[in-house]
Design a protein around this motif. Sequence first.
Motif, PDB file in Angstrom:
ATOM      1  N   LYS A 170       0.830  -1.204   0.000  1.00  0.00           N
ATOM      2  CA  LYS A 170       0.000   0.000   0.000  1.00  0.00           C
ATOM      3  C   LYS A 170       0.867   1.258   0.000  1.00  0.00           C
ATOM      4  CE  LYS A 170      -3.669   2.378   2.479  1.00  0.00           C
ATOM      5  NZ  LYS A 170      -2.930   3.577   2.837  1.00  0.00           N
ATOM      6  N   GLY A 208      -5.337  -0.337   4.813  1.00  0.00           N
ATOM      7  CA  GLY A 208      -6.229   0.607   4.155  1.00  0.00           C
ATOM      8  C   GLY A 208      -7.444   0.849   5.028  1.00  0.00           C
ATOM      9  N   TYR A 259      -0.792   3.381  -6.856  1.00  0.00           N
ATOM     10  CA  TYR A 259      -2.196   3.187  -7.214  1.00  0.00           C
ATOM     11  C   TYR A 259      -2.918   2.169  -6.330  1.00  0.00           C
ATOM     12  CZ  TYR A 259       0.284  -0.263 -10.077  1.00  0.00           C
ATOM     13  OH  TYR A 259       1.128  -1.249 -10.524  1.00  0.00           O
ATOM     14  N   THR A 296      -4.718   1.630  -2.915  1.00  0.00           N
ATOM     15  CA  THR A 296      -5.273   2.323  -1.755  1.00  0.00           C
ATOM     16  C   THR A 296      -5.717   1.331  -0.687  1.00  0.00           C
ATOM     17  OG1 THR A 296      -7.492   2.372  -2.730  1.00  0.00           O
ATOM     18  CG2 THR A 296      -6.044   4.283  -3.133  1.00  0.00           C
ATOM     19  N   TRP A 297      -5.802   0.064  -1.051  1.00  0.00           N
ATOM     20  CA  TRP A 297      -6.214  -0.988  -0.127  1.00  0.00           C
ATOM     21  C   TRP A 297      -5.570  -2.277  -0.599  1.00  0.00           C
ATOM     22  CZ3 TRP A 297      -8.514  -5.693   0.470  1.00  0.00           C
ATOM     23  CH2 TRP A 297      -9.090  -5.977   1.707  1.00  0.00           C
TER      24      TRP A 297
END
Length: 74
Positions: free
Chosen positions: A33, A61, A38, A40-41
């Motif tokens: 992460k 995330g 790119y 986000t989780w």
Amino acid sequence: MSFENLRKEVSTLLANDKASTEARLTELCELLKAEVDYYTWVGFYFKNGDKNELKLGPFAGEPTDHTIIPFGKG
């Protein structure tokens, strides 16, 4: 971080047999992460015992409502 350096970091992290599997997977999620712009989780889902569903394991995330996902959904 380049993907080659990231690969080396991942290999080192996973080779640490002094940490529990859950701790290593959590650290892996946090690393990915943080280092892949790119993402986000990042998380892992595992089969929940004998049930036909996936259960959320280690992740990095925002918390998700999707802690259990029945097979064939999602």
